[in-house]
Design an enzyme around this catalytic site. Sequence first.
Site, PDB file in Angstrom:
ATOM      1  N   ASP A 309     -25.506  43.170   1.972  1.00 20.33           N
ATOM      2  CA  ASP A 309     -24.623  42.028   2.776  1.00 20.33           C
ATOM      3  C   ASP A 309     -23.918  42.819   3.886  1.00 20.33           C
ATOM      4  O   ASP A 309     -22.751  42.284   4.518  1.00 20.33           O
ATOM      5  CB  ASP A 309     -23.641  41.302   1.861  1.00 20.33           C
ATOM      6  CG  ASP A 309     -24.263  40.282   0.995  1.00 20.33           C
ATOM      7  OD1 ASP A 309     -25.517  40.022   1.151  1.00 20.33           O
ATOM      8  OD2 ASP A 309     -23.592  40.026   0.167  1.00 20.33           O
ATOM      9  N   ASP A 528     -22.682  37.236 -11.026  1.00 21.36           N
ATOM     10  CA  ASP A 528     -22.289  37.211  -9.774  1.00 21.36           C
ATOM     11  C   ASP A 528     -20.764  37.418  -9.450  1.00 21.36           C
ATOM     12  O   ASP A 528     -20.329  38.058  -8.342  1.00 21.36           O
ATOM     13  CB  ASP A 528     -22.719  36.206  -8.814  1.00 21.36           C
ATOM     14  CG  ASP A 528     -24.099  35.936  -8.943  1.00 21.36           C
ATOM     15  OD1 ASP A 528     -24.939  37.140  -8.734  1.00 21.36           O
ATOM     16  OD2 ASP A 528     -24.775  34.822  -9.072  1.00 21.36           O
TER      17      ASP A 528
END
Length: 590
Positions: A309, A528
Amino acid sequence: MRQRRHLAIAAAVALTTAGAVATLSTPSQAASAGCAVTYQVTNQWPGGFGANLAVTNLGDPVTAWRLEFDFPVDGQSVTQLWNGVATQSGRHVTVTNAGWNGQLGTNATATPGFNGAWTTANPVPTAFTLNGVTCNGGAPSPTPSPTTSPTPGPTQTPTPTPTPTPTPTGPVPGHVDNAFAGATGYVNPDWRARALAEPGGGRVANTATGVWLDRIAAIAGTPTAMGLRAHLDAALTQDAANGAAPLTIEFVIYNLPNRDCSALASNGELLISQDGLRRYQVEYIDPIAAIMAEPQYRNLRIVTVVEIDSLPNLVTNTNVPACAEAQSSGAYVQGVRYALNKLHAIGNVYTYVDAGHHGWLGWDSNFGPAASLFASTVAGTTAGFASVDGFITNTANYSALTEPHFTINTTVNGTSVRQSHWVDWNYYVDEQTYATAFRAKLVSLGFAPTLGMLIDTSRNGWGGANRPAGPSASTVVDTFVNDSRTDRRIHAGNWCNQSGAGLGERPRANPAPGIDAYVWIKPPGESDGASRAIPNDEGKGFDRMCDPTYTGNERNGHSMSGALPDAPLAGAWFSAQFQQLMANAYPALP
């Protein structure tokens, strides 16, 4: 984190080139307070070429920048430019910042690139100015030169001298094109034990999964998790019991300062403003590279997935302060380059850089600029494009591998599926088409034709009772898409502990042309992010996208988050998720 992020990007023109690759560069030597410019021709063909620029500010921070240079001969011109705005008068070219990348801190780098035209010859420019300050131009060089450490400004911590990586003694196996081909995968004993403790977990407990080195302490190990050397030693044991087949072990390199700058659940321990880049290089990357280079590990195929990311955030999310700081300081680009330089120097290490996913970078306004940023970042390493083996998509995300019941070219009663709320004018509906197209784009920018892609399929199976058996009969495009899609998320921007998800394709090599492997980089069953605020010493915050009661934001169309309740911190074991993933696996588990 891994959500739809195409709102903040400024308009840009994507690079599309073909023909033979020519690499020419001219690095300007840094003045005591000025600028440094690297001009690199990435592609050249009769009458045209592509070029990338890396413009580093060595003076005080600026809020707007203007790069000027002269082409050496008549007939050279800029035809299309991205990450900036170009004007040309005769041979003289002026490039100013785009609306989103004007801030350029001390030692920060801007990366405009362009398509150009030429008539009689195409020599490279040798003199540049930044906001009127001369960047002392060096003579053109036929190959890219290593980037020198710039002189630090008054508020910038000096870039540390890289610690030499030990060179393995004895013969090192040849660096093969695809580390996964003909190899078996390393089974993480920590993850295997947790899977075996779950009812039915034995069906997948011997599957290879990624090992996440998500903080400095993870290198040595913690009371609940093995460290890097312990994993490599365990891999040696597995390899010895493996017969003649080599063994591939996967590590996620994931600790940049201001990590995951547009999310909270996966924020990290290092901050740019608190000496984070130096600590990342000296306390994190250096010891990882030193351990991986130890001679006893030379027969292992060590795959590194570099900084999830990170670079995509510089394309779409610089409106977020932490991302703006990552961009203006150059910390993400410098950190990724440093990691690639250290890891590529080890002959049996294979590097794959994160390339987001189709629901993030699939829009044309993101696709080209992202590829150009990746190209300019990698081109700035010591080995240039050779420093990476490939890229990975869908890491820790849920995007369907393939949508079997429609493609991007499907129309419903004369209306393209691109106009549906779900697709939202994206050019891709699944990961395999996106990964294949992105690979082709990267190759066109100068990466080797052997470049490989990985797709994380650990949680994108979307099986179970809610999986559509065939295409919808509806003539209304939104109804057709919603009833036909296998990805059952409420919105493609939802990324945290998604309800209804299932295990995807099992890891295997060469599943499709250009795809090195399907992999399980995100270990199924690892959360997550927490569904509520949980105090911790890992720098991990509370992101409302992990809260099942959250009604969303502009990034997910103000939809419900779709997250499972009662989730623990990112990376912690989440039994309810693991059970759901097995129940909804596609292909189904035996």
